[in-house]
Design an enzyme around this catalytic site. Structure first.
Site, short mmCIF file in Angstrom:
data_model
loop_
_atom_site.label_atom_id
_atom_site.label_comp_id
_atom_site.label_asym_id
_atom_site.label_seq_id
_atom_site.Cartn_x
_atom_site.Cartn_y
_atom_site.Cartn_z
N LYS A 156 12.49 2.91 5.27
CA LYS A 156 12.59 4.35 5.00
C LYS A 156 13.93 4.68 4.32
CE LYS A 156 8.75 5.10 7.36
NZ LYS A 156 8.40 3.71 7.61
N ARG A 185 0.86 -1.19 0.00
CA ARG A 185 0.00 0.00 0.00
C ARG A 185 0.89 1.23 0.00
NH1 ARG A 185 -2.48 0.35 5.11
NH2 ARG A 185 -1.18 2.15 5.48
N ARG A 236 -7.70 7.70 5.02
CA ARG A 236 -7.73 7.87 6.47
C ARG A 236 -7.64 9.36 6.78
NH1 ARG A 236 -2.69 4.29 7.66
NH2 ARG A 236 -2.19 5.34 5.71
N GLU A 288 7.66 0.60 11.13
CA GLU A 288 6.29 0.59 10.61
C GLU A 288 5.33 0.66 11.80
OE1 GLU A 288 5.84 0.83 7.43
OE2 GLU A 288 7.99 0.63 7.16
N GLY A 289 4.04 0.88 11.50
CA GLY A 289 3.02 0.79 12.55
C GLY A 289 2.54 2.12 13.08
N LYS A 311 12.36 10.47 10.52
CA LYS A 311 11.71 9.15 10.46
C LYS A 311 12.71 8.02 10.77
CE LYS A 311 8.00 9.88 7.14
NZ LYS A 311 7.34 9.24 6.00
N ASN A 330 4.11 0.65 2.22
CA ASN A 330 4.05 -0.45 3.20
C ASN A 330 4.15 -1.76 2.44
OD1 ASN A 330 3.04 1.14 5.75
ND2 ASN A 330 1.78 1.82 4.04
N SER A 384 -2.61 -2.92 5.90
CA SER A 384 -3.92 -3.26 6.49
C SER A 384 -5.05 -2.37 6.00
CB SER A 384 -3.82 -3.20 8.01
OG SER A 384 -3.41 -1.91 8.40
N GLU A 430 5.02 7.07 2.30
CA GLU A 430 5.78 5.82 2.44
C GLU A 430 5.09 4.74 1.64
OE1 GLU A 430 5.64 4.53 6.53
OE2 GLU A 430 3.47 4.44 6.56
#
Length: 474
Positions: A305, A125, A450, A368-369, A364, A146, A151, A144
């Protein structure tokens, strides 16, 4: 990109009634999370937070994000196959970042032994924001990509019905019809199914590596159910289970509880806290097998990254995608400014720039997360602490993207409906499957929008900051 729901956001009574109806529709559609109090149980569930109205997104930028996704799929796949590029790019990072170093160790071990898998599957994604330029125009800029456990493809396929419902209640049927249909979970499942088919064992299963405490299980179940409809069985196991009951035969075929595994789909394993010593051993076992890993370890490293920063250097895209100038141009158009913090003059200059203008940059780490980035004064303090240390090489510096805020109403369990100034992040899901050197699938399969209140600098839905949304194309 001002909101078109201005007058509706001013009537508190109407908002409360709409919010009640929207929440009921979300629950009926399956826009669900387990609760933070009982993340291992589905006895009590709640709705996943979402916006009351869809948020306006320029059609041209939505189309651009879709158009470049196949290029990003190709790029990630090219990086994952280029062991020399990965080693050179991550050499400074792995000296100071123990998590990336452990992943890289497994990568090296697998290369040394010889890669057993012949089919490769990428479910990724790519996330963007809409930069607002001084002249009022907007530009698509990548945050970024993923490459592991991307998800919300499941829940994103359930939210369009909720926003159509809200607009229909208001008699806005023309507007309701503009909300795009979206079913990423179907496309993600299609990629897994293709990899399973190419693996070539009709009784083999898909192994989903899951966390013990998984609030976002319904998002995953949507994909499982899509696979079951194709008569492909999914078993959910933790790393600990793999360690205890996983094994390889002499051909390095993977077995779990005596059942052959065709595809390993990771929904765990992207943060240091996901690994004990036992879990690292389980990850190595999985990587050594000929099962299709989604992602394999090289593809996980391709999503770091540091790799993202290196890809923005002059000439790097051209060397990874030779003879594809149009793809290179499409990719480069989405890059924000990215800067290396490796020891040396280039890194020193980047640090000086960021300390002088902290509101223009983001620091950064290789994580992740969500919830890991540093901004403003916090970033300045971290750079002051890091500037003479090798540890700075485990971070990158990125130009801060400045979208135009807009108003929307955010709905969260246990909180009153809140009208706030917001910004959005658009994700496009990509799927590719490669057999040997032949790409047999490369496509985009849907989107995720989002939205979060502007006071929250960092973090996604799972981190409890952003909420689910839908683009309203304008």
């Amino acid at each position: 990109m001002a909101t078109g729901w201005g007058s509706l956001l001013q009537d508190e009574q109407q908002l409360e009634e709409l919010a009640r109806q929207a929440v009921d529709r979300a629950l009926a559609e399956g826009v669900l999370l387990r609760t933070s109090q009982a993340p291992s149980s589905s006895d009590v569930v709640s709705y996943a937070p979402f916006t009351l109205f869809p948020s306006r997104v320029p059609s041209a930028l939505l189309e651009q994000a879709y158009a470049v996704q196949a290029d990003f799929n190709l790029l990630v796949d090219a990086v994952s196959q280029n062991a020399v590029f990965l080693e050179q790019t991550l050499s400074s990072t792995i000296k100071r970042d123990s998590f990336t170093a452990r992943l890289f160790d497994i990568h090296k071990q697998v290369l040394k032994e010889g890669i057993a898998q012949t089919v490769f599957l990428g479910l990724n994604r790519s996330d963007y924001m809409f930069q607002c330029n001084p002249d009022g125009s907007t530009a698509l800029k990548q945050i970024e990509i993923n490459t592991i456990s991307a998800s919300f493809g499941g829940l994103a396929s359930r939210t369009p019905a909720v926003h159509r419902h809200v607009l229909s209640i208001l008699g806005k049927t023309k507007e309701a019809a503009k909300i795009l249909s979206n079913n990423p979970s179907k496309g993600l499942a299609m990629g897994i199914a293709k990899a399973w088919e190419l693996y070539g064992s009709v009784n083999a299963q898909v192994l989903l590596i899951a966390q013990e405490k998984e609030r976002n299980i319904f998002d995953q179940r949507v994909i499982e159910n899509e696979l079951l409809a194709r008569n492909i069985h999914v078993i959910r196991r933790r790393f600990e289970d793999v360690s205890e009951k996983g094994s390889l035969d002499q051909d390095r075929r993977l077995f779990m509880d005596g059942q052959e595994v065709a595809v390993v789909y990771f929904r765990d394993g992207y943060m240091p806290s996901h690994y004990s010593l036992q879990n690292w051993e389980a990850r190595l076992l999985l990587e050594r097998s000929c099962a299709v890993k989604c992602p394999d370890i090289a593809t996980q490293l391709a999503g770091t990254k540091k790799v993202q920063q290196e890809l923005s250097r002059v000439g790097v895209l051209e060397s990874l995608l030779p003879g594809q100038p149009q793809a290179v141009a499409r990719l480069r158009a989405t890059f924000a400014g990215l800067y290396s913090l490796d020891l040396g003059e280039e890194g020193d200059q980047a640090i000086t720039k960021a300390i002088a203008a902290p509101s223009c940059f983001v620091l950064k780490p290789q994580r992740e997360g969500g919830g890991n980035n540093l901004y403003g004064e916090e970033m300045v303090q971290a750079l002051g602490r890091l500037k003479d240390s090798e540890e700075r090489a485990s971070y990158i510096l990125m130009e801060k993207i400045e979208p135009e805020p807009f108003r929307n109403c955010l709905l969260r369990p246990g909180s009153p409906a809140r009208v706030v100034q917001c910004i959005s992040e658009l994700g496009i899901f990509g799927v590719y499957v490669r057999e040997g050197k032949t790409l047999v699938m490369n496509k985009h399969v849907g989107h995720l929008l989002r939205t979060k209140a502007i006071e929250h600098a960092d973090g996604g839905v799972a981190a409890g900051v952003a909420v689910l949304d839908n683009p309203y194309p304008v």
